[in-house]
Design a protein around this motif. Structure first.
Motif, PDB file in Angstrom:
ATOM      1  N   ASP A 145       0.843  -1.184   0.000  1.00 51.84           N
ATOM      2  CA  ASP A 145       0.000   0.000   0.000  1.00 51.84           C
ATOM      3  C   ASP A 145       0.887   1.245   0.000  1.00 51.84           C
ATOM      4  O   ASP A 145       2.119   1.145  -0.115  1.00 51.84           O
ATOM      5  CB  ASP A 145      -0.965  -0.008   1.195  1.00 51.84           C
ATOM      6  CG  ASP A 145      -0.247   0.053   2.546  1.00 51.84           C
ATOM      7  OD1 ASP A 145       0.966   0.375   2.578  1.00 51.84           O
ATOM      8  OD2 ASP A 145      -0.897  -0.210   3.577  1.00 51.84           O
ATOM      9  N   ASN A 146       0.284   2.423   0.140  1.00 50.54           N
ATOM     10  CA  ASN A 146       1.057   3.673   0.082  1.00 50.54           C
ATOM     11  C   ASN A 146       2.055   3.832   1.229  1.00 50.54           C
ATOM     12  O   ASN A 146       3.000   4.609   1.135  1.00 50.54           O
ATOM     13  CB  ASN A 146       0.102   4.872   0.067  1.00 50.54           C
ATOM     14  CG  ASN A 146      -0.725   4.928  -1.211  1.00 50.54           C
ATOM     15  OD1 ASN A 146      -0.276   4.448  -2.260  1.00 50.54           O
ATOM     16  ND2 ASN A 146      -1.921   5.494  -1.124  1.00 50.54           N
ATOM     17  N   LYS A 147       1.829   3.091   2.324  1.00 54.99           N
ATOM     18  CA  LYS A 147       2.724   3.163   3.479  1.00 54.99           C
ATOM     19  C   LYS A 147       3.737   2.021   3.490  1.00 54.99           C
ATOM     20  O   LYS A 147       4.383   1.768   4.502  1.00 54.99           O
ATOM     21  CB  LYS A 147       1.906   3.152   4.764  1.00 54.99           C
ATOM     22  CG  LYS A 147       0.994   4.373   4.916  1.00 54.99           C
ATOM     23  CD  LYS A 147       0.223   4.315   6.226  1.00 54.99           C
ATOM     24  CE  LYS A 147      -0.684   5.528   6.374  1.00 54.99           C
ATOM     25  NZ  LYS A 147      -1.445   5.488   7.657  1.00 54.99           N
ATOM     26  N   LYS A 148       3.849   1.338   2.351  1.00 55.81           N
ATOM     27  CA  LYS A 148       4.780   0.226   2.191  1.00 55.81           C
ATOM     28  C   LYS A 148       4.435  -0.989   3.044  1.00 55.81           C
ATOM     29  O   LYS A 148       5.297  -1.819   3.344  1.00 55.81           O
ATOM     30  CB  LYS A 148       6.227   0.674   2.478  1.00 55.81           C
ATOM     31  CG  LYS A 148       6.750   1.732   1.526  1.00 55.81           C
ATOM     32  CD  LYS A 148       6.788   1.204   0.097  1.00 55.81           C
ATOM     33  CE  LYS A 148       7.341   2.259  -0.870  1.00 55.81           C
ATOM     34  NZ  LYS A 148       7.360   1.765  -2.275  1.00 55.81           N
ATOM     35  N   ASN A 149       3.175  -1.076   3.445  1.00 53.93           N
ATOM     36  CA  ASN A 149       2.702  -2.282   4.118  1.00 53.93           C
ATOM     37  C   ASN A 149       2.263  -3.296   3.062  1.00 53.93           C
ATOM     38  O   ASN A 149       1.654  -2.922   2.048  1.00 53.93           O
ATOM     39  CB  ASN A 149       1.511  -1.961   5.031  1.00 53.93           C
ATOM     40  CG  ASN A 149       1.885  -1.020   6.160  1.00 53.93           C
ATOM     41  OD1 ASN A 149       2.898  -1.222   6.826  1.00 53.93           O
ATOM     42  ND2 ASN A 149       1.072   0.010   6.361  1.00 53.93           N
ATOM     43  N   ILE A 150       2.552  -4.559   3.277  1.00 56.69           N
ATOM     44  CA  ILE A 150       2.178  -5.592   2.315  1.00 56.69           C
ATOM     45  C   ILE A 150       0.676  -5.849   2.379  1.00 56.69           C
ATOM     46  O   ILE A 150       0.115  -6.105   3.455  1.00 56.69           O
ATOM     47  CB  ILE A 150       2.938  -6.910   2.591  1.00 56.69           C
ATOM     48  CG1 ILE A 150       4.443  -6.701   2.425  1.00 56.69           C
ATOM     49  CG2 ILE A 150       2.448  -8.011   1.647  1.00 56.69           C
ATOM     50  CD1 ILE A 150       5.272  -7.930   2.762  1.00 56.69           C
ATOM     51  N   LEU A 151       0.020  -5.769   1.228  1.00 57.02           N
ATOM     52  CA  LEU A 151      -1.404  -6.094   1.138  1.00 57.02           C
ATOM     53  C   LEU A 151      -1.605  -7.588   0.900  1.00 57.02           C
ATOM     54  O   LEU A 151      -2.367  -8.237   1.595  1.00 57.02           O
ATOM     55  CB  LEU A 151      -2.052  -5.280   0.009  1.00 57.02           C
ATOM     56  CG  LEU A 151      -2.051  -3.758   0.209  1.00 57.02           C
ATOM     57  CD1 LEU A 151      -2.625  -3.060  -1.026  1.00 57.02           C
ATOM     58  CD2 LEU A 151      -2.855  -3.389   1.451  1.00 57.02           C
ATOM     59  N   PHE A 152      -0.924  -8.113  -0.107  1.00 52.85           N
ATOM     60  CA  PHE A 152      -0.866  -9.559  -0.327  1.00 52.85           C
ATOM     61  C   PHE A 152       0.219  -9.837  -1.351  1.00 52.85           C
ATOM     62  O   PHE A 152       0.783  -8.908  -1.963  1.00 52.85           O
ATOM     63  CB  PHE A 152      -2.223 -10.131  -0.772  1.00 52.85           C
ATOM     64  CG  PHE A 152      -2.635  -9.816  -2.188  1.00 52.85           C
ATOM     65  CD1 PHE A 152      -2.307 -10.669  -3.239  1.00 52.85           C
ATOM     66  CD2 PHE A 152      -3.376  -8.673  -2.472  1.00 52.85           C
ATOM     67  CE1 PHE A 152      -2.704 -10.390  -4.533  1.00 52.85           C
ATOM     68  CE2 PHE A 152      -3.773  -8.376  -3.766  1.00 52.85           C
ATOM     69  CZ  PHE A 152      -3.437  -9.237  -4.799  1.00 52.85           C
ATOM     70  N   SER A 153       0.547 -11.091  -1.530  1.00 53.89           N
ATOM     71  CA  SER A 153       1.600 -11.480  -2.477  1.00 53.89           C
ATOM     72  C   SER A 153       1.204 -12.790  -3.139  1.00 53.89           C
ATOM     73  O   SER A 153       0.270 -13.468  -2.714  1.00 53.89           O
ATOM     74  CB  SER A 153       2.946 -11.641  -1.754  1.00 53.89           C
ATOM     75  OG  SER A 153       2.870 -12.659  -0.768  1.00 53.89           O
ATOM     76  N   PHE A 154       1.916 -13.121  -4.200  1.00 53.30           N
ATOM     77  CA  PHE A 154       1.719 -14.446  -4.799  1.00 53.30           C
ATOM     78  C   PHE A 154       3.068 -15.044  -5.198  1.00 53.30           C
ATOM     79  O   PHE A 154       3.996 -14.336  -5.583  1.00 53.30           O
ATOM     80  CB  PHE A 154       0.750 -14.396  -5.997  1.00 53.30           C
ATOM     81  CG  PHE A 154       1.210 -13.612  -7.186  1.00 53.30           C
ATOM     82  CD1 PHE A 154       1.995 -14.198  -8.179  1.00 53.30           C
ATOM     83  CD2 PHE A 154       0.839 -12.282  -7.349  1.00 53.30           C
ATOM     84  CE1 PHE A 154       2.407 -13.485  -9.296  1.00 53.30           C
ATOM     85  CE2 PHE A 154       1.237 -11.555  -8.458  1.00 53.30           C
ATOM     86  CZ  PHE A 154       2.024 -12.157  -9.430  1.00 53.30           C
TER      87      PHE A 154
END
Length: 322
Positions: free
Chosen positions: A124-133
């Motif tokens: 996200d804009n704060k460099k937090n991971i939303l999800f990955s694959f």
């Protein structure tokens, strides 16, 4: 101080959006690979079909972002000569995933090349991971066994590592489902995921395969009447012309789904394969139960008994229908 971590299941609803967005990217990747002459397909580990085995990592009681696991299976016969070198093949696929991400209007990071997968992360804009694959590259060897493309970082070399026990995996899964043992498989799968939580050699697909094997073997121990050799011998004793005649009668009565029984290809004529091929021609269990055919303590055992009953009819005209 080490952190406590474990996997737990999440609902379909929680993973629906990440899963759809990931699949869109992989489908476009496959289309772009096909344009280069490379045939491939993909399947989602843990959530394909009705498996409902999607997990998330929990660290110190806090759920971590969802990580979608994908197997991208490449048809090696279609790989052009310039990509036969495994390092170049993986780099091509990584590049095509990055290209597909942009074409889909997504903002994932460039795919990271790890030992056995390519990882793409959405922040996200704060460099937090939303999800990955994670995309694992797999193929089939000459024995039709599944094999994973693995990087040995110590000497920077690539090789195909066979995932043993993947032959007949679909048939074993069907038997587990028919015996209503899916919850047991979920429990065993989660157990393996947590047992190998820090082991890169045991990704989700390997844990899933191990869980199927474990539950399947337990089921076989419970159903001690699975006499494959006896069934194979019985099938082999039926004269061809007579078997066609009997099978047509069975077909007309609605016992089986095909008017003519055909053995599998020559290389698959071990007793277990032949018997499962025969069993797979049978019709719906509920119909057999109504006829009084294929009694058993559970659906799996009843299925085997139904096969024996029908074989008995083929051999001796002994119709036990009530």
């Amino acid at each position: 101080m080490s952190k406590e971590k474990h996997y737990e299941f999440i609902s379909r609803k929680d993973c629906q959006n990440p899963l759809q967005r990931t699949c869109n990217i992989i489908q476009l990747t496959i289309k772009n690979l096909k344009a280069k002459g490379i045939k491939s397909n993909y399947y989602v580990i843990g959530s394909a079909g009705d498996r409902n085995l999607v997990t998330c990592l929990v660290i110190d009681g806090k759920k971590q972002p969802i990580d979608i696991d994908i197997n991208l299976e490449v048809d090696l016969h279609t790989v052009p000569t310039k990509y036969k070198q495994l390092g170049l093949l993986k780099e091509l696929i990584r590049s095509e995933i990055n290209k597909a991400i942009k074409e889909c209007g997504e903002k994932f990071s460039d795919g990271q090349n790890s030992s056995s997968v390519i990882t793409s992360i959405l922040y996200d804009n704060k460099k937090n991971i939303l999800f990955s694959f994670d995309v694992g590259i797999v193929s089939r060897n000459k024995k039709n066994e599944l094999q994973r493309l693995v990087l040995t970082k110590k000497n920077n070399s690539y090789t195909w590592n066979v995932v043993f026990g993947t032959l007949n995996l679909g048939e074993k899964t069907k038997l587990i489902k028919s015996n209503e043992d899916w919850q047991k498989l979920r429990s065993v799968y989660l157990k393996f995921k947590n047992k190998y939580i820090n082991d890169e050699n045991h990704p989700s697909y390997v844990c899933y395969k191990m869980a199927v094997e474990a539950v399947y073997n337990q089921l076989l121990q419970e159903c001690d009447e699975l006499d494959y050799e006896g069934m194979f011998e019985a099938i082999g004793d039926v004269e061809l012309s007579r078997s066609f005649e009997q099978l047509n009668i069975l077909y007309q009565k609605g016992f089986i789904t095909k008017p003519f029984y055909r053995f599998p290809e020559e290389e698959q004529t071990d007793s277990e394969s032949v018997c499962w091929y025969f069993i797979d021609t049978l019709k719906d269990w509920d119909d057999y139960k109504r006829r009084g055919i294929g009694r058993g303590n559970n659906d799996a055992e009843a299925k085997i008994r139904a096969a024996y009953d029908i074989l008995r009819f083929m051999l001796y005209d002994d119709d036990e229908e009530e």
